[in-house]
Design a protein around this motif. Structure first.
Motif, PDB file in Angstrom:
ATOM      1  N   THR A 145      95.140 101.818  60.740  1.00 52.97           N
ATOM      2  CA  THR A 145      94.973 102.647  60.938  1.00 52.97           C
ATOM      3  C   THR A 145      93.287 102.498  59.765  1.00 52.97           C
ATOM      4  O   THR A 145      91.981 103.123  60.475  1.00 52.97           O
ATOM      5  CB  THR A 145      95.591 104.177  60.080  1.00 52.97           C
TER       6      THR A 145
ATOM      7  N   ARG B 283      89.155 102.864  61.606  1.00 52.74           N
ATOM      8  CA  ARG B 283      88.282 103.585  60.987  1.00 52.74           C
ATOM      9  C   ARG B 283      87.605 102.686  60.706  1.00 52.74           C
ATOM     10  O   ARG B 283      86.101 103.210  60.781  1.00 52.74           O
ATOM     11  CB  ARG B 283      88.768 104.472  59.251  1.00 52.74           C
ATOM     12  N   ASP B 284      87.542 101.637  59.456  1.00 52.70           N
ATOM     13  CA  ASP B 284      86.121 100.507  59.194  1.00 52.70           C
ATOM     14  C   ASP B 284      85.549  99.932  60.475  1.00 52.70           C
ATOM     15  O   ASP B 284      83.726 100.317  60.182  1.00 52.70           O
ATOM     16  CB  ASP B 284      86.466  99.418  58.823  1.00 52.70           C
TER      17      ASP B 284
ATOM     18  N   LEU C 140      85.418 102.078  63.415  1.00 53.40           N
ATOM     19  CA  LEU C 140      84.425 102.635  63.860  1.00 53.40           C
ATOM     20  C   LEU C 140      83.157 102.902  63.775  1.00 53.40           C
ATOM     21  O   LEU C 140      82.228 103.496  63.763  1.00 53.40           O
ATOM     22  CB  LEU C 140      85.802 104.357  63.735  1.00 53.40           C
ATOM     23  N   ALA C 141      83.606 103.113  61.652  1.00 55.48           N
ATOM     24  CA  ALA C 141      82.599 103.149  60.841  1.00 55.48           C
ATOM     25  C   ALA C 141      81.262 102.034  60.883  1.00 55.48           C
ATOM     26  O   ALA C 141      80.320 102.914  61.188  1.00 55.48           O
ATOM     27  CB  ALA C 141      82.519 103.340  59.397  1.00 55.48           C
TER      28      ALA C 141
ATOM     29  N   LYS D 137      80.978 105.550  67.731  1.00 60.53           N
ATOM     30  CA  LYS D 137      81.139 106.960  67.047  1.00 60.53           C
ATOM     31  C   LYS D 137      80.563 107.852  67.025  1.00 60.53           C
ATOM     32  O   LYS D 137      81.183 108.843  67.106  1.00 60.53           O
ATOM     33  CB  LYS D 137      80.532 106.225  65.285  1.00 60.53           C
TER      34      LYS D 137
ATOM     35  N   ALA E 209      88.107 110.675  65.471  1.00 64.20           N
ATOM     36  CA  ALA E 209      88.788 109.505  64.067  1.00 64.20           C
ATOM     37  C   ALA E 209      89.672 108.288  64.928  1.00 64.20           C
ATOM     38  O   ALA E 209      89.789 107.537  64.248  1.00 64.20           O
ATOM     39  CB  ALA E 209      88.473 109.971  63.323  1.00 64.20           C
ATOM     40  N   LYS E 210      90.767 108.665  65.473  1.00 68.21           N
ATOM     41  CA  LYS E 210      91.535 107.838  65.674  1.00 68.21           C
ATOM     42  C   LYS E 210      91.809 107.774  67.927  1.00 68.21           C
ATOM     43  O   LYS E 210      91.831 108.738  68.478  1.00 68.21           O
ATOM     44  CB  LYS E 210      92.389 107.959  65.178  1.00 68.21           C
TER      45      LYS E 210
ATOM     46  N   SER F 293      88.947  95.119  66.110  1.00 67.63           N
ATOM     47  CA  SER F 293      90.708  96.428  65.162  1.00 67.63           C
ATOM     48  C   SER F 293      91.305  94.717  65.357  1.00 67.63           C
ATOM     49  O   SER F 293      91.944  94.549  64.694  1.00 67.63           O
ATOM     50  CB  SER F 293      90.510  97.850  64.988  1.00 67.63           C
TER      51      SER F 293
END
Length: 399
Positions: A63, A67-68, A70-71, A77, A84-85, A114
Motif C-alpha cells: 500500500t 501511494r508513493d 500515485l503521489a 492522481k 487512494a487505493k 508499483s
C-alpha cells in the motif's frame, strides 16, 4: 421463492393458475451481468484484478509503494479524484464493479510502476502480476468490459430506487442494443487499449491460432482490430443483450397497463395487456379504454402521475376493467431492493455488543433506524412511557 415445484410462487399458482411470478428486476440485471462475465477473457481479467487488489490492500508495505507512486503521478492522481487505493470487486453487486474497473484502468500506470518496484525489492508475486496485466488481451478486455458496465450502471441504480418507472427501465435496457453497430465507438475503445499498451511496450497482436481449436477463440481476421472485435467485443456485447432481453424485458407486456396512468396516456394503445380478463371481450374492453382516455382528456388541472394516485381516482363502477388491470399491476413487486435494505439495517443495529438484545427491542430500533427521517414528538414519547404504569414516585411532574 421461485422454485418450480415447492417454491412460494409454485404454491400460489396452484391456487391461482393465472398468477404470474415476477422476479426482482434489479436481481435480473445482476444475473445478466454475472452470466455475461463468464466469457473466458472477461472472467480472467476479473480474477486477475481481484487478486491484485487483495495483494495491495492486505499488505501495508504494498500500500505504501502504491501511494508513493500515485503521489508522483499528478495526471493519474487527478483522474482518480478521492480514490487512494485499488478497489476490490464486489462479490454480489456485479453492476458496481464498473467503479472498481474504472479505478484500476485509471491507475494502470501506477499499478505497473508499483509492481516493478516491488519486484526489485524481492516481492515474489509482483513479477507474475506484471506479466498478466502487460499482455494486450488483458488490456483490450479491461477497456471493453469497463466501458460496457459503465453504460449499464445507471440502469442498476435506477432499478434499486424506491420509486422508478419500469417501462422506462426496459427502454433504457434496449439502448445497449445500439452499441453493437457503432463502429466508431469500437475504434475509440481499440485506440484507447492501444495507447494503454504502448505504456508497457506492448503492441496489438493476434493470438496464435490453429486449424482445429476448441478451448480458445479462433475467429478469422486480417488485423488485430478486426480479431478482437469478433473474438471479444461482439461475444460479450451479444451475451449482455441476450441476457437483458431474457431477464429484464421478458415481462414487458405485463406492465403495459402502466400507460393507463393519466400522465402517460400517450403511450396507451389497443395492444395494452388485459391481464387475462377472459370474461371480458376485446370490444367491451376497447370501448372502456376509449372512454378512459376521453375522461382524462377533458381534465385541465393536475392529473394523477403515479399508480397509487390513479387507483384512488378511478371509479370502479364506471371503469371496472381498467381498475382491475391497475390493481393487478400494483400487486406486482418489480424489485426487492427496498425490502432487502432491512437486512442491512439489522446488521448495523445488532452488533456483537448488542448480542443479548431481545426481539422487541431489535425490531423497534430497526424501525427507528429505517425511518430516521420521520419526525418524533419527544414529549409524547415521554408521556406514554411515564403513564405506562403507576409508580411510587412521580416519574413525570406536571403543572
Amino acid at each position: 421463492m421461485s422454485g418450480k415445484h415447492r417454491g412460494v410462487q409454485a404454491r400460489v399458482r396452484q391456487i391461482i393458475p393465472e398468477a404470474i411470478y415476477v422476479h426482482c428486476k434489479a436481481h435480473n440485471l445482476n444475473l445478466a451481468i454475472v452470466h455475461a462475465c463468464k466469457e473466458p477473457l472477461v472472467r480472467n481479467i476479473m480474477d486477475t484484478i481481484q487478486q491484485i487488489s487483495f495483494c495491495f490492500n492486505e499488505s501495508g508495505k504494498r500500500t505504501v509503494f502504491f501511494r508513493d507512486e500515485l503521489a508522483e503521478n499528478d495526471e493519474v492522481k487527478e483522474d482518480m479524484g478521492r480514490r487512494a487505493k485499488i478497489q476490490t470487486l464486489c462479490d454480489t453487486r456485479w453492476a458496481s464493479r464498473c467503479d472498481a474497473l474504472y479505478t484500476f484502468l485509471t491507475a494502470y500506470p501506477v499499478v505497473v510502476s508499483s509492481l516493478k518496484k516491488l519486484e526489485r525489492n524481492g516481492d515474489s508475486k509482483a513479477r507474475s502480476f506484471i506479466c498478466c496485466i502487460s499482455k494486450f488481451d488483458f488490456l483490450i478486455a479491461l477497456v471493453v468490459v469497463e466501458h460496457i458496465l459503465q453504460i449499464i450502471h445507471p440502469l442498476s441504480i435506477m432499478l434499486q430506487a424506491k420509486t422508478f418507472d419500469l417501462i422506462e427501465a426496459v427502454q433504457e435496457a434496449k439502448v445497449v442494443n445500439n452499441k453493437r453497430n457503432d463502429d466508431v465507438e469500437w475504434e475509440e475503445l481499440f485506440d484507447k487499449a492501444t495507447s494503454l499498451a504502448a505504456k508497457v511496450d506492448e503492441i496489438p497482436t493476434i493470438p496464435r491460432g490453429a486449424a482445429r481449436q476448441q478451448h480458445r477463440a479462433n475467429v478469422p481476421a486480417a488485423t488485430p482490430k478486426e480479431y478482437w472485435k469478433r473474438a471479444l467485443y461482439y461475444p460479450f456485447l451479444d451475451h449482455i443483450l441476450q441476457e437483458l432481453e431474457d431477464r429484464l424485458a421478458g415481462n414487458e407486456a405485463r406492465f403495459q397497463p402502466q400507460y393507463s396512468i393519466p400522465t402517460k396516456l400517450d403511450g396507451l394503445t389497443d395492444d395494452i395487456s388485459r391481464h387475462d380478463l377472459t370474461a371480458v371481450s376485446f370490444d367491451v374492453f376497447h370501448i372502456e379504454v376509449t372512454r378512459w382516455k376521453s375522461r382524462w382528456a377533458i381534465v385541465t388541472n393536475q392529473k394523477p402521475g403515479t399508480l397509487v394516485e390513479t387507483l384512488k381516482s378511478t371509479n370502479q363502477m364506471l371503469y371496472p376493467n381498467v381498475y382491475v388491470c391497475l390493481a393487478i399491476l400494483a400487486t406486482m413487486p418489480v424489485a426487492t431492493a427496498t425490502a432487502e435494505r432491512s437486512f442491512s439495517v439489522m446488521r448495523r443495529v445488532k452488533t456483537y455488543l448488542r448480542s443479548t438484545m431481545t426481539t422487541d427491542r431489535l425490531s423497534s430500533l430497526a424501525l427507528m433506524h429505517a425511518y430516521k427521517h420521520t419526525e418524533i414528538d419527544v414529549q409524547q414519547v415521554i408521556n406514554v412511557f411515564a403513564d405506562r404504569k403507576s409508580r411510587r414516585l412521580a416519574f413525570l411532574f406536571r403543572q
